[in-house]
Design a protein around this motif. Structure first.
Motif, mmCIF file in Angstrom:
data_model
loop_
_atom_site.group_PDB
_atom_site.id
_atom_site.type_symbol
_atom_site.label_atom_id
_atom_site.label_comp_id
_atom_site.label_asym_id
_atom_site.label_seq_id
_atom_site.Cartn_x
_atom_site.Cartn_y
_atom_site.Cartn_z
ATOM 1 N N CYS A 39 -16.568 -2.411 8.904
ATOM 2 C CA CYS A 39 -15.868 -1.224 8.211
ATOM 3 C C CYS A 39 -14.807 -1.411 7.776
ATOM 4 C CB CYS A 39 -16.535 0.045 9.240
ATOM 5 S SG CYS A 39 -15.062 1.393 8.433
ATOM 6 N N GLY A 40 -14.211 -1.759 6.430
ATOM 7 C CA GLY A 40 -13.093 -2.014 6.114
ATOM 8 C C GLY A 40 -12.316 -0.584 5.119
ATOM 9 N N CYS A 41 -12.600 -0.611 4.316
ATOM 10 C CA CYS A 41 -11.835 0.655 3.254
ATOM 11 C C CYS A 41 -12.698 1.731 3.178
ATOM 12 C CB CYS A 41 -11.467 -0.336 2.040
ATOM 13 S SG CYS A 41 -13.597 -0.212 0.725
ATOM 14 N N LEU A 42 -13.650 1.757 3.394
ATOM 15 C CA LEU A 42 -14.754 2.961 2.534
ATOM 16 C C LEU A 42 -14.327 3.556 1.853
ATOM 17 C CD1 LEU A 42 -14.253 4.801 6.764
ATOM 18 C CD2 LEU A 42 -16.331 3.596 6.058
ATOM 19 N N GLY A 44 -15.554 1.520 -1.011
ATOM 20 C CA GLY A 44 -15.857 1.260 -2.415
ATOM 21 C C GLY A 44 -15.621 -0.513 -2.437
ATOM 22 N N GLU A 45 -14.041 -0.685 -2.193
ATOM 23 C CA GLU A 45 -13.354 -1.541 -2.406
ATOM 24 C C GLU A 45 -12.832 -3.155 -1.936
ATOM 25 O OE1 GLU A 45 -11.618 -0.900 -5.484
ATOM 26 O OE2 GLU A 45 -11.574 1.180 -5.567
ATOM 27 N N CYS A 46 -13.591 -2.785 -0.947
ATOM 28 C CA CYS A 46 -13.386 -4.075 -0.032
ATOM 29 C C CYS A 46 -14.544 -5.014 -0.122
ATOM 30 C CB CYS A 46 -12.759 -4.317 1.390
ATOM 31 S SG CYS A 46 -14.167 -3.502 2.418
ATOM 32 N N GLY A 47 -15.805 -4.386 -0.328
ATOM 33 C CA GLY A 47 -16.876 -5.682 -0.131
ATOM 34 C C GLY A 47 -17.367 -6.058 1.203
ATOM 35 N N CYS A 49 -18.479 -4.150 3.416
ATOM 36 C CA CYS A 49 -19.965 -3.727 4.246
ATOM 37 C C CYS A 49 -20.992 -3.623 3.010
ATOM 38 C CB CYS A 49 -20.044 -1.949 3.804
ATOM 39 S SG CYS A 49 -19.228 -2.152 2.169
ATOM 40 N N ASN A 59 -22.244 -1.705 -1.742
ATOM 41 C CA ASN A 59 -20.844 -0.924 -1.103
ATOM 42 C C ASN A 59 -21.585 -0.156 0.030
ATOM 43 O OD1 ASN A 59 -19.486 -2.960 -1.279
ATOM 44 N ND2 ASN A 59 -17.939 -1.861 -2.860
ATOM 45 N N CYS A 61 -20.427 2.220 2.253
ATOM 46 C CA CYS A 61 -19.892 2.684 2.751
ATOM 47 C C CYS A 61 -20.346 3.698 1.379
ATOM 48 C CB CYS A 61 -18.742 2.549 2.667
ATOM 49 S SG CYS A 61 -17.204 1.942 1.200
#
Ligand code: FES
Ligand code: FES
Length: 158
Positions: A39-42, A44-47, A49, A59, A61
């Motif tokens: 769980c990174g940015c929630l 859809g920006e970091c990949g 997830c 993604n 999230c």
């Protein structure tokens, strides 16, 4: 509204009960213990997830449970049982492509998707293939090299 939602998770038929608006990411982690889905940015920006849903990288999230109904989902937990994972894992380790490891499950899922569609990618193809995945510490050159090495050493696996 509570619904029963059935899907295939890492090859096994499962049923989850809850709101169709719930995030797939949270369901995978909290209800099914697939904590390799990060769980990174929630947003859809970091990949971090990233999972494979019906053969496509998504993604998780950004996926509502309603959309997951009847789909086939593969997470890093399922993928790590394959020879293709072993090839990527070896290549990431020998290229020094893992530092904190937070982005690694998502990168590996992106690499799997890329190599499935294109087993002989050039550098540009690899950079495009992982363009939705952020890494804050390793640097992309080592990751790109790792994926190229996996493609070469894992010849025939994809
Ligand atoms: S946590 Fe899903 S894209 Fe960042
Ligand atoms: S290895 Fe730390 S974010 Fe990629």
């Amino acid at each position: 509204m509570i619904q029963k939602i059935g899907f295939i998770l890492n090859g096994e038929a499962v049923v989850w009960k809850g709101s169709p608006a719930a995030r797939l990411l949270e369901v995978l982690r909290e209800s099914f213990g697939n904590t390799g889905v990060k769980c990174g940015c929630l947003e859809g920006e970091c990949g971090a997830c990233a999972v494979i849903l019906d053969g496509k990288l998504v993604n998780s999230c950004m996926v509502a449970m309603g959309r997951a109904a009847d789909c086939e989902i593969i997470t890093i937990e399922g993928f790590k049982k394959t020879k293709r994972f072993a090839a990527l894992d070896r290549a990431f380790a020998s290229a020094g492509a893992v530092q904190c490891g937070f982005c690694t499950p998502g990168m590996i899922m992106a690499a799997e998707c890329l190599l499935r569609g294109n087993p002989h990618p050039n550098e540009e193809d690899i950079r495009v293939g992982i363009s939705g995945n952020l890494c804050r510490c390793t640097g992309y050159n080592a990751i790109v090299r790792a994926i190229a090495d996996a493609a070469e050493e894992g010849e025939g696996l994809w």
